[in-house]
Write a protein that holds these residues in place. Structure first.
Motif, short mmCIF file in Angstrom:
data_model
loop_
_atom_site.label_atom_id
_atom_site.label_comp_id
_atom_site.label_asym_id
_atom_site.label_seq_id
_atom_site.Cartn_x
_atom_site.Cartn_y
_atom_site.Cartn_z
N VAL A 78 0.82 -0.93 0.10
CA VAL A 78 -0.14 -0.14 -0.08
C VAL A 78 0.64 1.11 0.13
CG1 VAL A 78 -1.53 1.29 1.02
CG2 VAL A 78 -1.93 -1.17 1.26
N VAL A 79 0.39 2.19 -0.71
CA VAL A 79 1.72 3.65 -1.01
C VAL A 79 0.03 4.56 -0.47
CG1 VAL A 79 2.80 5.04 -2.34
CG2 VAL A 79 2.84 2.35 -3.37
N VAL A 80 0.87 5.41 0.31
CA VAL A 80 0.24 6.14 0.67
C VAL A 80 0.46 7.42 0.33
CG1 VAL A 80 -1.04 7.97 2.43
CG2 VAL A 80 -0.73 5.14 2.62
N PHE A 81 0.29 8.44 -0.75
CA PHE A 81 0.47 9.49 -1.67
C PHE A 81 0.26 10.50 -1.28
CE2 PHE A 81 -1.78 8.38 -4.66
CZ PHE A 81 -2.37 9.41 -5.07
N ASN A 82 0.77 11.64 -1.05
CA ASN A 82 0.85 12.93 -1.04
C ASN A 82 0.23 14.03 -2.29
OD1 ASN A 82 -0.23 15.90 -0.33
ND2 ASN A 82 1.64 16.11 0.86
N ASP A 83 -1.43 13.81 -2.83
CA ASP A 83 -1.61 14.74 -3.99
C ASP A 83 -1.78 16.49 -3.25
OD1 ASP A 83 -3.71 14.99 -1.79
OD2 ASP A 83 -5.34 13.54 -2.96
N GLY A 84 -1.05 17.04 -2.62
CA GLY A 84 -1.13 17.87 -2.26
C GLY A 84 -3.02 18.75 -2.42
N GLN A 85 -3.74 17.86 -1.68
CA GLN A 85 -4.80 18.34 -1.14
C GLN A 85 -5.05 18.53 0.59
OE1 GLN A 85 -6.71 19.06 -4.22
NE2 GLN A 85 -4.60 19.11 -4.93
N ALA A 86 -4.89 18.30 1.22
CA ALA A 86 -4.95 18.61 2.74
C ALA A 86 -4.01 19.45 2.85
CB ALA A 86 -4.50 17.11 2.85
N GLN A 233 4.99 5.61 2.40
CA GLN A 233 4.51 6.81 2.28
C GLN A 233 4.87 7.46 0.67
OE1 GLN A 233 4.58 9.22 6.07
NE2 GLN A 233 3.62 10.21 5.33
N ALA A 234 4.57 8.21 0.50
CA ALA A 234 5.14 8.90 -0.83
C ALA A 234 5.20 10.61 -1.18
CB ALA A 234 5.26 7.79 -2.63
N SER A 235 5.53 11.18 -1.41
CA SER A 235 6.25 12.58 -1.03
C SER A 235 4.79 13.44 -2.30
CB SER A 235 6.92 13.09 -0.68
OG SER A 235 7.15 13.21 -2.00
N SER A 236 4.58 12.27 -3.43
CA SER A 236 3.82 13.06 -4.47
C SER A 236 3.28 11.98 -5.52
CB SER A 236 5.13 13.92 -5.43
OG SER A 236 5.84 13.56 -5.61
N LEU A 237 2.70 12.03 -6.27
CA LEU A 237 1.92 11.03 -7.54
C LEU A 237 3.28 10.18 -8.13
CD1 LEU A 237 -0.03 9.42 -8.91
CD2 LEU A 237 -0.51 11.56 -10.24
N GLY A 238 4.36 11.34 -8.54
CA GLY A 238 5.35 10.64 -9.24
C GLY A 238 6.57 9.90 -8.35
N ALA A 239 6.22 10.47 -7.31
CA ALA A 239 7.00 9.21 -6.00
C ALA A 239 6.64 8.20 -5.95
CB ALA A 239 7.87 10.20 -4.58
N VAL A 240 5.32 7.66 -5.89
CA VAL A 240 4.68 6.46 -5.94
C VAL A 240 5.31 5.77 -7.42
CG1 VAL A 240 2.27 4.86 -6.69
CG2 VAL A 240 2.38 7.83 -5.60
N PHE A 241 5.79 6.42 -8.58
CA PHE A 241 6.82 5.09 -9.43
C PHE A 241 8.23 5.64 -9.34
CE2 PHE A 241 2.50 6.82 -10.66
CZ PHE A 241 2.48 5.22 -11.90
N THR A 242 9.12 6.17 -8.30
CA THR A 242 10.55 6.23 -8.75
C THR A 242 10.98 5.74 -7.53
OG1 THR A 242 10.21 8.75 -7.44
CG2 THR A 242 10.21 8.76 -9.98
N GLU A 243 9.99 5.49 -6.33
CA GLU A 243 10.45 5.33 -5.25
C GLU A 243 10.06 3.60 -5.20
OE1 GLU A 243 9.24 7.90 -1.97
OE2 GLU A 243 10.35 9.02 -3.12
N ALA A 244 9.44 3.33 -6.08
CA ALA A 244 8.43 2.08 -6.69
C ALA A 244 9.87 0.83 -5.30
CB ALA A 244 8.69 1.52 -7.61
N PRO A 245 9.80 -0.07 -4.62
CA PRO A 245 10.88 -1.22 -4.11
C PRO A 245 11.09 -2.25 -5.16
CG PRO A 245 8.37 -1.62 -3.15
CD PRO A 245 8.60 -0.50 -4.48
N LYS A 311 -3.23 10.50 -17.50
CA LYS A 311 -3.84 9.55 -17.80
C LYS A 311 -2.05 9.46 -18.95
CE LYS A 311 -5.19 11.66 -22.04
NZ LYS A 311 -6.96 10.93 -23.17
N ASP A 312 -1.45 9.97 -19.29
CA ASP A 312 0.04 9.70 -19.65
C ASP A 312 1.05 9.15 -19.30
OD1 ASP A 312 -1.21 11.10 -21.60
OD2 ASP A 312 -0.11 12.02 -21.50
N LEU A 313 0.67 8.85 -17.35
CA LEU A 313 1.13 8.39 -15.93
C LEU A 313 1.17 6.57 -16.88
CD1 LEU A 313 1.05 10.29 -13.43
CD2 LEU A 313 3.32 9.99 -14.24
#
Length: 353
Positions: A78-86, A233-245, A311-313
């Protein structure tokens, strides 16, 4: 000490026999491992969904719904990412983070719920985030073993380091069994560790059972057990991908949106967009109230990289409920729907080539 000869993990016995009816009053579906698997299922969702719940009870219950969905559908990560909405601010005086940092709160509660109950007191100090978590429905996953159940693997916590008369150093573990378990490595106290016990290990009155400290992935990779989910945790949407284990990251990623193609196009063989059962690491990403588009807008690194459309991601941009009756589908609802609608992809991978 008892030899655990009568403590084998119970099979899928429905309580019926040729002379009587099936007893449906008690749960009977016990996870049965087949062969080892190296492929994984991951989900990612924004912690901002916690900010939309009003009371502490609602916020904790929301985390519990997410954990239950992950347990039921055998989610591995499970990846909990920050979408900047809170808005993120320092925690309250007692440390409570649900109103201050919903991303951390969701991460904290999900991690607590995944931990086997017999380890929680040793691994989680009393904290305001977890005050209501004990009342949530149990996840009851395969590694949440009862003391009278036997499994070749167990989750344990380090109790204290030991040294034999021969100078052999090790660590005494609490595995949730009545007998002690020792591993021939030294671990810091209160360290969580996965232990391989083998088949029906035996303890004597003077010596504990001897186990082997293994990777948390070993029960899944070696024997095919579903062994809970990891949380990051991921600091952003992009970090979900770039920090994949995983080496090479996720080879198939699904973004969810009401503006996507019907999910049936990727799960039904023969369609042009069908996801073949050859993937190694599958990721399903869900957005918050404002969708994944808002998460992209808040991600400066992705914008610098020239990404203009969410969608391009992804390898596929799917609508989980075409022609939905409600104006909105909440993220926790979308998670259940998404995991159910893509279950055939996972089953095809589990039992396919």
């Amino acid at each position: 000490m008892a030899s655990h000869k009568s403590k084998k993990r119970k099979g899928n016995d429905h309580g019926g026999n040729e002379n009587g009816p099936i007893d449906t009053s008690k749960p009977s579906a016990v996870f049965v491992p087949s062969s080892g698997r190296t492929h994984t299922l991951s989900i990612a969702l924004p912690g901002s969904i916690i900010a939309n719940a009003v009371t502490p009870e609602q916020k904790t219950a929301l985390a519990g719904q997410i954990a239950r969905a992950c347990a039921v559908f055998c989610v591995d990560e499970v990846v909990v990412f920050n979408d900047g909405q809170a808005l993120i601010r320092p925690p309250e005086r007692d440390g409570y983070t649900a109103f201050a940092d919903p991303n951390y709160f969701l991460y904290h509660v999900l991690t607590f719920l995944e931990t086997p109950p017999h380890l929680r007191r040793a691994l989680f100090p009393m904290h305001a985030d977890l005050k209501l978590a004990g009342a949530l429905p149990s996840l009851d996953m395969p590694h949440h073993l009862r003391s009278d159940e036997w499994c070749p693997y167990r989750e344990a916590v380090a109790v204290r380091q030991t040294e034999s008369k021969d100078g052999v150093r090790g660590t005494l573990l609490d595995c949730g069994l009545s007998d002690r378990v020792s591993v021939p490595v030294q671990l810091d106290d209160h360290t969580r560790v996965t232990v391989k016990l083998g088949e029906q290990s035996v303890a004597s009155s003077t010596k504990p059972m001897v186990g082997e400290a293994v990777s948390p992935d070993a029960p899944r990779e070696e024997a095919g057990y579903y062994w809970g989910y990891s949380v990051r945790q991921a600091s952003s949407l992009g970090a979900v991908f770039t920090e994949a284990p995983y080496d090479g990251g996720y080879d198939v990623s699904l973004g969810t949106s009401e503006r996507g193609v019907p999910v049936q196009t990727i799960v039904q063989p023969g369609n042009e967009d069908y996801v073949a059962p050859t993937w190694q690491h599958l990721l399903i990403v869900l957005g918050g109230v404002a969708g994944l588009e808002a998460a992209l807008t808040a991600d400066q690194e992705l914008k610098k990289a020239g990404v203009t459309e969410a969608k391009d991601l992804f390898d596929a941009w799917v609508n989980l409920v075409p022609s939905q009756g409600s104006r909105t589908i909440r993220t926790e609802e979308a998670l259940w729907i998404g995991l159910a609608n893509t279950r055939s992809l996972v089953e095809a991978r589990n039992f396919g080539p």
